[in-house]
Design an enzyme around this catalytic site. Sequence first.
Site, PDB file in Angstrom:
ATOM      1  N   ASP A  31       0.780  -1.235   0.064  1.00  0.00           N
ATOM      2  CA  ASP A  31       0.092   0.017  -0.089  1.00  0.00           C
ATOM      3  C   ASP A  31       0.966   1.200  -0.045  1.00  0.00           C
ATOM      4  O   ASP A  31       2.283   1.240   0.171  1.00  0.00           O
ATOM      5  CB  ASP A  31      -1.031   0.130   1.249  1.00  0.00           C
ATOM      6  CG  ASP A  31      -2.033   0.769   0.808  1.00  0.00           C
ATOM      7  OD1 ASP A  31      -2.227   1.679   0.202  1.00  0.00           O
ATOM      8  OD2 ASP A  31      -3.153   0.716   1.687  1.00  0.00           O
TER       9      ASP A  31
HETATM   10  C1  BGC Z   1      -4.887   3.373   0.192  1.00  0.00           C
HETATM   11  C2  BGC Z   1      -5.203   2.344  -0.728  1.00  0.00           C
HETATM   12  C3  BGC Z   1      -4.978   3.067  -2.158  1.00  0.00           C
HETATM   13  C4  BGC Z   1      -3.663   3.631  -2.357  1.00  0.00           C
HETATM   14  C5  BGC Z   1      -3.431   4.364  -3.748  1.00  0.00           C
HETATM   15  C6  BGC Z   1      -3.512   4.342   0.015  1.00  0.00           C
HETATM   16  O1  BGC Z   1      -3.453   5.283   0.878  1.00  0.00           O
HETATM   17  O2  BGC Z   1      -4.798   2.600   1.401  1.00  0.00           O
HETATM   18  O3  BGC Z   1      -6.340   1.661  -0.755  1.00  0.00           O
HETATM   19  O4  BGC Z   1      -5.354   1.909  -3.300  1.00  0.00           O
HETATM   20  O5  BGC Z   1      -3.565   4.748  -1.355  1.00  0.00           O
HETATM   21  O6  BGC Z   1      -4.048   5.485  -3.610  1.00  0.00           O
END
Ligand code: BGC
Length: 759
Positions: free
Chosen positions: A290
Site C-alpha cells: 500500500d
Molecule cells: C490506500 C489504498 C490505495 C492507495 C493508492 C492508499 O492510501 O490505502 O487503498 O489504493 O492509497 O491510492
Amino acid sequence: MRGFPTLLVSTLLMGVVAAQSSPPAAWGNNPELESKIDALVKQMTLEEKVGQLVTYSAGAPTGPGTGRNDYKEMIARGQLGSLFNITGADQTNAMQKIAIEKSRLHIPLLFGLDIIHGYRTEFPVPLGVSATWDPALVERAAHVAAKEASREGVRWTYSPMVDIARDARWGRIIEGAGEDPYLGSALAAAYVRGYQGAKLSDPDSIAACAKHFVGYGAAEGGRDYNTTEIPSRLLRQVYLPPFQAALDAGAATFMSAFNSLNGVPASANPVTLSQILKKEWSFKGFVTSDWNSIGELIPQGVATDHAMAAQKAILAGVDMDMESNAYGPHLVDLVKSGAVPESVIDESVGRVLRVKFALGLFDHPYTETTSQDGIAPEDADLARKAAEESFVLLRNDGGVLPIKANGKTVALIGPMADDAGQMLGSWGGKSQAKDVITLRTELIKRLEAAQGHVIYAKGTEFRTTSDKGFADAVTAARQSDIAVLALGEDAPWMTGEAGSRAHLDLPGNQQALLEAVAAAGKPVVLLIFSGRPLILNWASQHVPAIMEVWYPGIQAGPALANVLLGDSAPSGRLTTSFPRAVGQEPLYYDHFNTGRPADGVDLSHPPTNDKEKYVSRYVDEQNSALYPFGYGLTYSTVSYSPTTVSTTTASAKDLNAGSAKLTVSAELRNTGSRPADEVVQLYIRQTGTSVVRPVRELKGFRRITLPPGQSQRVEFTLAADELRFWNIDMKNVVEPAQLTVWIAPDSTRGTPAKVTIGQ
Ligand code: BGC
C-alpha cells in the site's frame, strides 16, 4: 523469514495442510508465457529488475508523497515500471512512449488508479453497492469502470477492497461489502470478473487488485491504520475468504495492508503473503505494497531504516513498492551484499511481467481508443439501477412512502438535497460533479410534471452550530404536505481513508434540524446519506419513514425520485448492523454465543433480578442491532413459509467426500399489492462441534421478483463448501453437528428447521 517470530508462523500454518487448493488463474498457467518471462528476466540488469518493482504516483497524491518527480528519467533508464494516479490517453501514451522508445528493453509501463466505484460513471459507494446483494449488477458496474478506464490508459485498478469490516467507526467500511464473509466473497469475485472481463488481454479489461491483505478492517477501536489482532481460525474463517474468492476469480494483483497483524506488519508478513497467498493458494500475480506501507515499517518498529524495511518486505513477499522509495534506492545494494538473494528479485519481477504480458501490454502498449467525453446512456441507466437497488428502507410507518406526487407540495430540506459533490462519496475516481443529478433538480422536475411543487431549504451545514437556517426549513415543512430531509455525513471529511469516527450520530446540528422539522407536524421522510451505519434511535421512534441511501453516485436524483415517488421500490438490504450505541461496536450478526446468552431477557431496562443480571448484556442498552444485517423493507409485504429440508439426517463423511448435499427451501408469497424485489437469505447454525460456531451464518442468498399475490418456492443447496469450517485441529472440514437452517428475510427472522449431521 528472517526476523519473524516462529511461534506466529507455526500457529498460522496449522491450517495449511487442509486448505482448499484453488486453480491458478488461466493467465498464470501458460508455459509459453513462462518461457517468455524467463527469457526477458535473463536479459535484465539488476537495476532494471528493481525498476519493475517500484511504482509512484504521478498525479494528485492519495497519501503522503515522496517528493520524487524524476519519473521520465527513471523510465528512460528502465528503472520505473509502473505509475499511478496518471490518466488520459495523451498523458499515459506520452509516458509509455518513453518506456517503449527510450528504455533498453522496451518493457511497457502499467498505469494504476483507485477505481473504486466507477471511473467516470460513478456508481454508489461500495457499501451501498453491497446492499444490492446483486453480484451480476456488481460485475456489470465493474465492467463499465474497466471500459472507461482502459480507454484512458489505465489498465490496473486498486479494487476490490474486500476487507471484512465489523466496526462502523472505521471510515473505510464504506469501501467494502460490509461484515459478512459469504456475501463479501460473492461480491469480491463479481468485481474481479467485471474488471478483468473474459480475458485480461482484451483491450477493455483491467487488472484487479484485492486489498488490503489482510485484516485491515479489524483496526482496533475502528481507528484507521490501527493494529489488528486476529487469531488464525478467525483469519481463516472470516477475513481470508473474500481474498480467496477474488483469487479464484483470477485477481491479477493483491495489495498488502498498512496494519500490523498479530504483531507483524501486513506489508512484511511472510505467513500471509508467502505461505498462504503464494504457496498455499498458488497466486501467480504480484503483490504491491500500500502507499508507503514499506516505509511505515519504520514507525511500526520492525525496521530502523529504509534498507531494512525493503529487505523485510521483499523477503516476506511484497513484490512492488508503492511510494515508499525503499526498493528503488536499496534493493540493488541489498542483493550485492547478500542480504536479499537475487532469486527473490527474479521471482517478483517475473510476477510483474506475467501481469503485463497477460494484459497484452507488450503487444499493445498504447491506448488506441479515443477518450469518450461524457457518459454513455446505458451506463447512466445502470448507475441509476444500482442506486435504486442499494437503497435500504428502514422504516415506513403508515405507508408514508411512496409519496403520491399529484398536486402535492413537498418540502425538501437538508445539506444533501442539492450537493452534487457529496453524491460521489469517497474515492470518486475520475467522476465529475457536473455529471450528477441532485435530488433537488430531479424532484422539482418530477413534481412540476405532476402539478406539484417543491419548497427547498438547506436548513444547515455539516460543520456548523448555527441554526439560522432552521426557521426556513420549518416554514417549508409547514407549507407542505410532506417533508423530505436529506441528511448525513460529509463524505470527504468523515468517510473513507482516515475517516474514522468515535461518534456515530448525524454530525453537526442535523439531529436538531430533524427534530425541529418533525415538530412542524407534517409526515417526515428521512434520507440518510452515509458511508457507514449511523445511530438512528430517535428517528426510529419519531420519524415515520427512514431510508438509508449511502452516496448514490451520478444518478442520485433520478434514483431517489423514482423510489420516493414509487416508480420503483426500495429493495436493498443491510450488509452491516446498525447499532443503538457506539459502545456496542464491533457489532456483527455472526457472533458467537456466550455461556450466558440474554435469550428471553427483557433488555430494555436495567436488570431487576439475578436472571436478568447475570447474562451477557449491557445494563444500559440492548444487545441487538437497531437494524440488523440483512434487513430492509419494500413497498409490499412478503410472507415466508416454514423452512423445509430435504432430509433430517446426513453424514459428515459423505458431505466431506462431496457425495451428499442438502436441499433447503421455503415458499414466499407477495401478500401486498405491489411487486416485490425480495432478497431471500439462507442462514445456518452448527452446534455440538469441536469449536464454537456463530449463532447464525449466511450461506446463500437470492434476489427474486414477486408480482402481487404470487408465490414462489426458493431452494438452496447446502454442501461441503457451505458446511465446512476450521475445526479444533485447524482442518477445514464438515463435522458431525446439529444443524439449524433458516430461510429468512434478514438475520434475525425465519422459522428454523433441523438436520442431524452424523459421522
Ligand atoms: C490506500 C489504498 C490505495 C492507495 C493508492 C492508499 O492510501 O490505502 O487503498 O489504493 O492509497 O491510492
